[in-house]
Design a protein around this motif. Structure first.
Motif, mmCIF file in Angstrom:
data_model
loop_
_atom_site.group_PDB
_atom_site.id
_atom_site.type_symbol
_atom_site.label_atom_id
_atom_site.label_comp_id
_atom_site.label_asym_id
_atom_site.label_seq_id
_atom_site.Cartn_x
_atom_site.Cartn_y
_atom_site.Cartn_z
ATOM 1 N N UNK A 114 0.823 -1.211 0.000
ATOM 2 C CA UNK A 114 0.000 0.000 0.000
ATOM 3 C C UNK A 114 0.853 1.256 0.000
ATOM 4 N N UNK A 115 1.967 1.221 0.736
ATOM 5 C CA UNK A 115 2.835 2.397 0.770
ATOM 6 C C UNK A 115 3.463 2.640 -0.596
ATOM 7 N N UNK A 116 3.888 1.563 -1.259
ATOM 8 C CA UNK A 116 4.419 1.711 -2.628
ATOM 9 C C UNK A 116 3.345 2.263 -3.556
ATOM 10 N N UNK A 117 2.137 1.776 -3.377
ATOM 11 C CA UNK A 117 1.003 2.238 -4.187
ATOM 12 C C UNK A 117 0.729 3.722 -3.945
ATOM 13 N N UNK A 118 0.702 4.135 -2.672
ATOM 14 C CA UNK A 118 0.456 5.534 -2.323
ATOM 15 C C UNK A 118 1.490 6.447 -2.963
ATOM 16 N N UNK A 119 2.766 6.113 -2.805
ATOM 17 C CA UNK A 119 3.821 6.976 -3.350
ATOM 18 C C UNK A 119 3.771 7.023 -4.878
ATOM 19 N N UNK A 120 3.470 5.895 -5.492
ATOM 20 C CA UNK A 120 3.415 5.866 -6.964
ATOM 21 C C UNK A 120 2.238 6.674 -7.479
ATOM 22 N N UNK A 121 1.113 6.596 -6.771
ATOM 23 C CA UNK A 121 -0.037 7.431 -7.126
ATOM 24 C C UNK A 121 0.311 8.908 -6.978
ATOM 25 N N UNK A 122 0.986 9.243 -5.902
ATOM 26 C CA UNK A 122 1.378 10.633 -5.644
ATOM 27 C C UNK A 122 2.275 11.170 -6.763
ATOM 28 N N UNK A 123 3.262 10.392 -7.175
ATOM 29 C CA UNK A 123 4.227 10.867 -8.163
ATOM 30 C C UNK A 123 3.651 10.930 -9.570
ATOM 31 N N UNK A 150 -0.769 -6.783 -7.845
ATOM 32 C CA UNK A 150 -1.518 -6.442 -6.626
ATOM 33 C C UNK A 150 -0.998 -5.160 -6.000
ATOM 34 N N UNK A 151 -1.924 -4.284 -5.578
ATOM 35 C CA UNK A 151 -1.547 -2.994 -4.966
ATOM 36 C C UNK A 151 -0.444 -2.332 -5.789
ATOM 37 N N UNK A 152 -0.658 -2.315 -7.099
ATOM 38 C CA UNK A 152 0.414 -1.863 -7.983
ATOM 39 C C UNK A 152 0.028 -0.691 -8.866
ATOM 40 N N UNK A 153 1.052 0.055 -9.283
ATOM 41 C CA UNK A 153 0.893 1.133 -10.251
ATOM 42 C C UNK A 153 1.793 0.834 -11.440
ATOM 43 N N UNK A 154 1.213 0.901 -12.636
ATOM 44 C CA UNK A 154 1.957 0.706 -13.874
ATOM 45 C C UNK A 154 1.990 2.015 -14.642
ATOM 46 N N UNK A 155 3.129 2.298 -15.249
ATOM 47 C CA UNK A 155 3.260 3.466 -16.124
ATOM 48 C C UNK A 155 3.763 2.978 -17.476
ATOM 49 N N UNK A 156 3.053 3.414 -18.534
ATOM 50 C CA UNK A 156 3.372 2.980 -19.889
ATOM 51 C C UNK A 156 3.667 4.179 -20.785
ATOM 52 N N UNK A 157 4.470 3.920 -21.816
ATOM 53 C CA UNK A 157 4.636 4.864 -22.920
ATOM 54 C C UNK A 157 4.108 4.218 -24.190
ATOM 55 N N UNK A 158 3.604 5.055 -25.086
ATOM 56 C CA UNK A 158 3.154 4.570 -26.390
ATOM 57 C C UNK A 158 4.354 4.480 -27.318
ATOM 58 N N UNK A 159 4.528 3.309 -27.935
ATOM 59 C CA UNK A 159 5.701 3.105 -28.805
ATOM 60 C C UNK A 159 5.263 2.528 -30.155
ATOM 61 N N UNK A 202 -5.853 -0.775 -6.877
ATOM 62 C CA UNK A 202 -5.904 -0.362 -5.476
ATOM 63 C C UNK A 202 -6.301 -1.486 -4.532
ATOM 64 N N UNK A 203 -6.234 -2.725 -5.022
ATOM 65 C CA UNK A 203 -6.513 -3.900 -4.189
ATOM 66 C C UNK A 203 -5.361 -4.894 -4.312
ATOM 67 N N UNK A 204 -5.270 -5.869 -3.372
ATOM 68 C CA UNK A 204 -4.185 -6.862 -3.442
ATOM 69 C C UNK A 204 -4.487 -8.035 -4.370
ATOM 70 N N UNK A 205 -5.461 -7.866 -5.268
ATOM 71 C CA UNK A 205 -5.841 -8.928 -6.205
ATOM 72 C C UNK A 205 -5.139 -8.711 -7.542
ATOM 73 N N UNK A 206 -4.473 -9.739 -8.051
ATOM 74 C CA UNK A 206 -3.891 -9.661 -9.398
ATOM 75 C C UNK A 206 -5.043 -9.682 -10.408
ATOM 76 N N UNK A 207 -5.039 -8.721 -11.320
ATOM 77 C CA UNK A 207 -6.119 -8.651 -12.308
ATOM 78 C C UNK A 207 -5.535 -8.939 -13.702
ATOM 79 N N UNK A 208 -5.877 -10.114 -14.207
ATOM 80 C CA UNK A 208 -5.390 -10.515 -15.529
ATOM 81 C C UNK A 208 -6.394 -10.079 -16.598
ATOM 82 N N UNK A 209 -5.859 -9.846 -17.802
ATOM 83 C CA UNK A 209 -6.695 -9.461 -18.952
ATOM 84 C C UNK A 209 -7.540 -8.226 -18.652
#
Length: 633
Positions: free
Chosen positions: A458-467, A624-633, A565-572
């Protein structure tokens, strides 16, 4: 030898002072080493209009009243002055003031002292500010690092408790910090350091927010030139320096500004405007010209003499409202019947105009917690003129959300999305400051719910959301490695925690978030503009997922952010994409080196499947509880 009549003031200085327009008062008032008629000594000048007599007492005259009397000026300015031969750098002194008002004799520290004795001692010290600066390159190019369209990531520090010499039971000195702290801030990637107040203060538990020596860096950690070295070392490392500045109130310590010449000189004489009920302190009289000159001169002093790059102005809300922390009948409306302090408003506007006119590339930042309009808008359109304002609403709503168990978050997603309804009304800084980790509020880590893994996730998630959220960033020391305990001003941070993977993982995350923030123009070029943000989907409450686009000046450099924002892995999990380009994952808060589970995406292909109101979409796996950042390529 006795006092020799002498003055640094011109008639023009006096007229500016009386009009409240003298913003370099530190060049005139105070103690100045100089030479008169071939004699070396010190010129003293102090403002005390209700004094019957003023003399300088110190270790050079056995603290004896009447040995070195100052002369009052003939022009009605209330300034007492004179040159005393043979008083050298390092001499300790005070002003012995006898008041016309009540014939009381008091000893006062010099309001313009450049150096002070180490508390609990209270004398001023004759000093100079001679220093060979070597930060010309930074000062010349500061605007390129410090402007509003540049990355602005602030590490907030309380000098006394950042790190201690345990074996000697003491804090680090300015010179030791110039090695250890500068190296650490550079290593973790913050663009700026913000010091909680370093001006001289008598009471340790005030954290520096009850100032007495407004022109003196506290002697607890070294001499003024040592603090200059610290600032210089930060500049040489490409890091800006911000100071907390406290024009909102001051303590009533006997040697301080309160009742200075036997009258309410610096503080407002009306208790409804001159006394702060929360902090039991005195409030400046912002309508008095000489007091305005004092305060604006003080702000200018730190920018000019110490090469400071920004001022974070404390407790602005308490200054703006006449009824702040007051019950009905304890305050008096302004001339228009409102609750705004009109003297404060004009003072803050003049302060910001003076700073931005004279210092290229600096910023002023308001700690202002209300809906007062246009705090960070220019004065020429009716604003207060600050560069930025703390986004207290975002801080409160976000922390309230993250305290909740993930199973309940789908009912509260608007706590996170609401900030975007007003995010661009001001130039907002997102603050996770010292105020959020004291007095039973718990550390940032222990605000988070769940078991150990979930707390860190959650702390990693919070900071990643903030940034990845629009706005500049501020993080209090210790939060960058998941300090477990609340902050204690009397103890060092728990540096031993970095031996544990979860804690070192948080530090690795913050380091990489700072790197991402600085490397991706989409995260900073339009951080204060509607044009810099676009939702993809803010309404997936059931899955507790947010997705959005951050935009810069170049559309090809836009980034896409997805928060689970949850600890569940969401596939597809599918999101709409603004073009038919593929996605490259450039940041993942769930990486193993951050303490995560290492769920990631490779070679994501965009498909011609309409989604989220867009012609194209992409399917991905959300950690889970993760933030992903993508670039278009």
């Amino acid at each position: 030898m006795k006092t020799i009549p002498y003055s640094l003031f011109t008639d023009f200085d006096i007229s500016l002072f009386k009009a409240g327009k003298h913003f370099r008062l530190y060049e005139k008032l105070g103690a100045h080493l100089t030479e008169v008629d071939g004699q070396k000594g010190t010129y003293f000048a102090v403002w005390a209009p209700s004094a019957k007599s003023v003399s300088v007492v110190g270790d050079f005259n056995y603290w004896t009243h009447g040995e070195h009397d100052l002369n009052v000026r003939w022009d009605g300015s209330g300034i007492w002055e004179g040159f005393i031969p043979n008083i050298e750098k390092g001499s300790k002194y005070k002003y012995k003031i006898e008041s016309h008002h009540n014939n009381i004799m008091t000893e006062k520290a010099d309001p313009f002292a450049l150096f002070c004795e180490t508390p609990p001692q209270t004398a001023s010290v004759v000093w100079d500010l001679n220093h060979d600066w070597s930060d010309e390159n930074w000062m010349k190019n500061r605007k390129n690092f410090n402007d509003l369209d540049k990355p602005y990531s602030v590490y907030e520090v309380h000098i006394g408790s950042w790190k201690k010499k345990i074996e000697e039971n003491r804090s680090l000195t300015y010179l030791e910090l110039a090695e250890d702290l500068v190296k650490y801030v550079k290593e973790t990637g913050f663009t700026h350091i913000e010091f909680m107040p370093i001006m001289e203060y008598p009471y340790e538990p005030s954290w520096g927010y009850q100032l007495v020596g407004y022109f003196a860096p506290t002697s607890r950690f070294g001499k003024p030139q040592d603090f200059m070295v610290l600032v210089q070392k930060f500049h040489e490392a490409g890091i800006g320096v911000i100071l907390d500045w406290v024009p909102s109130h001051f303590p009533s310590d006997e040697h301080g500004l309160g009742f200075f010449d036997g009258t309410h000189l610096y503080e407002h004489p009306d208790i409804r405007k001159g006394y702060h009920p929360d902090w039991k302190s005195l409030i400046f009289n912002y309508g008095r010209n000489e007091v305005r000159s004092f305060l604006i001169s003080n702000a200018v002093f730190w920018l000019q003499k110490y090469h400071i790059d920004g001022l974070r102005v404390d407790a602005v809300a308490s200054m703006l409202y006449l009824d702040y922390s007051r019950k009905e009948g304890e305050w008096e409306p302004n001339i228009f019947g409102g609750r705004e302090n009109l003297d404060t408003i004009s003072f803050l506007k003049e302060l910001n105009e003076e700073i931005y006119w004279n210092f290229d590339g600096v910023q002023t930042i308001a700690e202002e917690s209300t809906s007062f309009p246009m705090v960070s808008k220019p004065t020429y359109v009716g604003g207060l003129g600050f560069g930025m304002k703390w986004m207290m609403g975002w801080m409160h709503d976000t922390l309230e959300y993250f305290k909740k168990e993930p199973i309940y978050r789908k009912h509260h997603q608007n706590d996170l999305t609401f900030s975007m309804t007003y995010a661009f009304t001001e130039n907002f800084m997102l603050p996770l400051s010292h105020d959020e980790v004291v007095y039973g509020k718990q550390s940032m880590l222990n605000k988070m719910p769940g078991d150990e893994w979930q707390k860190f996730g959650n702390l990693r998630l919070l900071y990643s959301f903030m940034f990845t959220h629009p706005g500049t960033k501020l993080l209090f020391m210790g939060s960058e490695f998941g300090q477990s305990a609340e902050w204690n001003f009397d103890q060092s941070l728990d540096w031993h925690l970095l031996q544990y993977d979860f804690h070192s993982g948080i530090k690795n995350l913050i380091t990489d978030l700072n790197k991402l923030y600085k490397q991706e123009p989409a995260l900073f070029e339009k951080q204060f503009s509607h044009d810099g943000f676009e939702w993809i989907n803010y309404g997936d409450h059931e899955n507790s997922v947010l997705s959005y686009i951050r935009k810069g000046n170049n559309l090809d450099e836009n980034v896409i952010v997805v928060c689970n924002l949850t600890p569940v892995i969401r596939e597809n999990y599918r999101i709409g994409i603004p073009s038919n380009k593929n996605l490259e994952e450039i940041f993942n808060s769930d990486k193993k080196e951050y303490g995560g589970t290492n769920v990631y995406n490779v070679n994501l292909k965009t498909q011609d499947i309409p989604w989220n109101g867009r012609d194209f979409s992409c399917s991905m796996t959300l950690p889970p509880l993760g933030v992903l950042v993508f670039k278009l390529v």
